[in-house]
Design a protein around this motif. Sequence first.
Motif, PDB file in Angstrom:
ATOM      1  N   ARG A  49      -4.773  -6.070   4.464  1.00  0.00           N
ATOM      2  CA  ARG A  49      -5.924  -5.185   4.682  1.00  0.00           C
ATOM      3  C   ARG A  49      -5.487  -3.878   5.327  1.00  0.00           C
ATOM      4  N   TYR A  50      -6.143  -2.801   4.896  1.00  0.00           N
ATOM      5  CA  TYR A  50      -6.042  -1.526   5.611  1.00  0.00           C
ATOM      6  C   TYR A  50      -7.398  -0.835   5.528  1.00  0.00           C
TER       7      TYR A  50
ATOM      8  N   MET B 135      -8.917  -4.751   0.845  1.00  0.00           N
ATOM      9  CA  MET B 135      -8.202  -6.017   0.997  1.00  0.00           C
ATOM     10  C   MET B 135      -7.725  -6.529  -0.358  1.00  0.00           C
ATOM     11  N   ARG B 136      -6.560  -7.185  -0.341  1.00  0.00           N
ATOM     12  CA  ARG B 136      -6.032  -7.759  -1.581  1.00  0.00           C
ATOM     13  C   ARG B 136      -5.054  -8.882  -1.247  1.00  0.00           C
TER      14      ARG B 136
ATOM     15  N   MET C 148       3.614   3.686   2.257  1.00  0.00           N
ATOM     16  CA  MET C 148       3.944   3.343   3.641  1.00  0.00           C
ATOM     17  C   MET C 148       5.375   3.723   3.992  1.00  0.00           C
ATOM     18  N   LYS C 149       5.567   4.117   5.240  1.00  0.00           N
ATOM     19  CA  LYS C 149       6.890   4.449   5.772  1.00  0.00           C
ATOM     20  C   LYS C 149       7.286   3.389   6.797  1.00  0.00           C
ATOM     21  N   LYS C 150       8.581   3.264   7.049  1.00  0.00           N
ATOM     22  CA  LYS C 150       9.055   2.310   8.051  1.00  0.00           C
ATOM     23  C   LYS C 150       8.347   2.575   9.378  1.00  0.00           C
ATOM     24  N   GLY C 151       7.881   1.520   9.999  1.00  0.00           N
ATOM     25  CA  GLY C 151       7.146   1.638  11.253  1.00  0.00           C
ATOM     26  C   GLY C 151       5.643   1.560  11.072  1.00  0.00           C
ATOM     27  N   ASP C 152       5.160   1.915   9.856  1.00  0.00           N
ATOM     28  CA  ASP C 152       3.733   1.758   9.555  1.00  0.00           C
ATOM     29  C   ASP C 152       3.399   0.272   9.533  1.00  0.00           C
ATOM     30  N   ALA C 153       2.154  -0.062   9.864  1.00  0.00           N
ATOM     31  CA  ALA C 153       1.767  -1.471   9.940  1.00  0.00           C
ATOM     32  C   ALA C 153       0.687  -1.813   8.921  1.00  0.00           C
ATOM     33  N   ILE C 154       0.686  -3.069   8.506  1.00  0.00           N
ATOM     34  CA  ILE C 154      -0.356  -3.602   7.627  1.00  0.00           C
ATOM     35  C   ILE C 154      -0.987  -4.796   8.329  1.00  0.00           C
ATOM     36  N   GLU C 155      -2.264  -5.016   8.081  1.00  0.00           N
ATOM     37  CA  GLU C 155      -2.947  -6.156   8.680  1.00  0.00           C
ATOM     38  C   GLU C 155      -2.938  -7.340   7.716  1.00  0.00           C
TER      39      GLU C 155
END
Length: 278
Positions: A67-68, A77-78, A111-118
């Motif tokens: 989710r984002y 969501m997927r 997304m880049k390194k350090g970005d977060a996903i739920e």
Amino acid sequence: ACAAACQHRTVEAKTEEATSPFSKAEFRSFPLVNVYDESHDTKVLRFALPHADQSCELPVASCITLRYVDADGKEVMRPYTPISKADQQGYFEVMVKKYKGSRMGTHLHSMKKGDAIEVKGPWVKLPLKANQYKTIGMIAGGTGIAPMFQVAREVLRTPKNKTEISLIYASRRKEDVLLGNELNELTELYPLFSPYFVLSKPPSDWMGGVGHVNKEMIKSLMPAPNRVMDSIILVCGPPKFMEDISGDKDFSSYPPGQGELKGLLKEMGYMPKHIFKF
């Protein structure tokens, strides 16, 4: 005795939930630590678990929900099937194809390194273990290879496994084949694994299947319809692929139901209990 068994199962479930990095009750955030191209339009993203020695504890076969929140404040969501080992420590990986108009795919690819996903889950799709069946047949198209790879690797790497796995994997071109190296590695390590690659637009030197998955391929590579007691056939792929092979799932409910068995498998005499659609 039944009450005690039920209580024992409840305690087991709670213990598993307590040690798992994931939760079925809430979304948890995981940072992106690595990403690589699997093909021209598909990436594999690696997300870190809270602790390097922590295990994914993913049941097989299962998926997780990503989710984002988009720029308009709306949740997207997927579900995705992790392709990392069920007991992988320190991280989990998902394979993501970027489709035209796909909001989650576009987001994950950006997304880049350090970005977060739920993440929420995991959700068990079909409990599968080594030696549960004499033969597991698999028919996959495109990114539908993800749950097949999850199941195949887990079953094959189990000590004393005797379950044979036959896979028909359909792609458009050679460069569209996903997890090709990983599947070849399974082939080298485990004689019980037999993959058959089919290309609709093959190069001139192609030695595998040509065109689309057909009845002849299914008859020669999949467990026969009369083996319903000791085998199962798993199917996963894009909507058109599903319609042709087995009929698609029933998306009128949530989670989606298996839907009516149609397509080639129905025409060949297979029964619904013989088939599972991811």
